[in-house]
Design an enzyme around this catalytic site. Structure first.
Site, PDB file in Angstrom:
ATOM      1  N   ARG A  20       0.830  -1.213   0.000  1.00  0.00           N
ATOM      2  CA  ARG A  20       0.000   0.000   0.000  1.00  0.00           C
ATOM      3  C   ARG A  20       0.860   1.257   0.000  1.00  0.00           C
ATOM      4  O   ARG A  20       0.600   2.202  -0.752  1.00  0.00           O
ATOM      5  CB  ARG A  20      -0.967   0.012   1.182  1.00  0.00           C
ATOM      6  CG  ARG A  20      -2.066  -1.023   1.067  1.00  0.00           C
ATOM      7  CD  ARG A  20      -2.966  -1.014   2.282  1.00  0.00           C
ATOM      8  NE  ARG A  20      -2.169  -1.234   3.486  1.00  0.00           N
ATOM      9  CZ  ARG A  20      -2.511  -0.891   4.700  1.00  0.00           C
ATOM     10  NH1 ARG A  20      -3.652  -0.264   4.927  1.00  0.00           N
ATOM     11  NH2 ARG A  20      -1.744  -1.145   5.729  1.00  0.00           N
ATOM     12  N   ASN A  38      -6.098  -2.743   1.852  1.00  0.00           N
ATOM     13  CA  ASN A  38      -6.031  -4.193   2.032  1.00  0.00           C
ATOM     14  C   ASN A  38      -7.446  -4.748   2.107  1.00  0.00           C
ATOM     15  O   ASN A  38      -8.352  -4.094   2.621  1.00  0.00           O
ATOM     16  CB  ASN A  38      -5.304  -4.553   3.325  1.00  0.00           C
ATOM     17  CG  ASN A  38      -3.806  -4.409   3.220  1.00  0.00           C
ATOM     18  OD1 ASN A  38      -3.236  -4.377   2.143  1.00  0.00           O
ATOM     19  ND2 ASN A  38      -3.160  -4.321   4.372  1.00  0.00           N
TER      20      ASN A  38
END
Length: 91
Positions: A20, A38
């Site tokens: 990320r 996520n």
């Protein structure tokens, strides 16, 4: 300049490897809008919006991911443009 927006679902070893943060850094560097987060199933989802060629560049990068990641698939679908929102990590 035409804008393009995609929703990408990335599978493989993509959680616990700074995927990320890497995505956010890349996307901001390219001047893209959207977000990355996520998912409970171990995948990562990213909404990416911007100039068509720049979005394509980001999608190519997502196929590789950061050094510790192993990307198995990047499935994409067209999505609604979020507008000029910048790029963020969603929790």
């Amino acid at each position: 300049m035409e804008r393009h927006t995609v929703l990408a679902r990335i599978t493989g070893r993509v959680q616990g490897v700074a995927f990320r943060a890497w995505t956010e850094h890349r996307a901001r560097g390219l001047g893209l809008d959207g977000w990355v987060k996520n998912e409970a199933d171990g995948s990562v989802t990213a909404l990416i919006a911007g100039p068509t060629e720049t979005v394509a560049t980001m999608l190519e990068a997502l196929h590789r991911g950061p050094d510790l990641a192993r990307v198995d698939t990047v499935a994409t679908e067209m999505a609604e443009d979020p507008g000029d929102t910048g790029f963020a990590i969603l929790r």
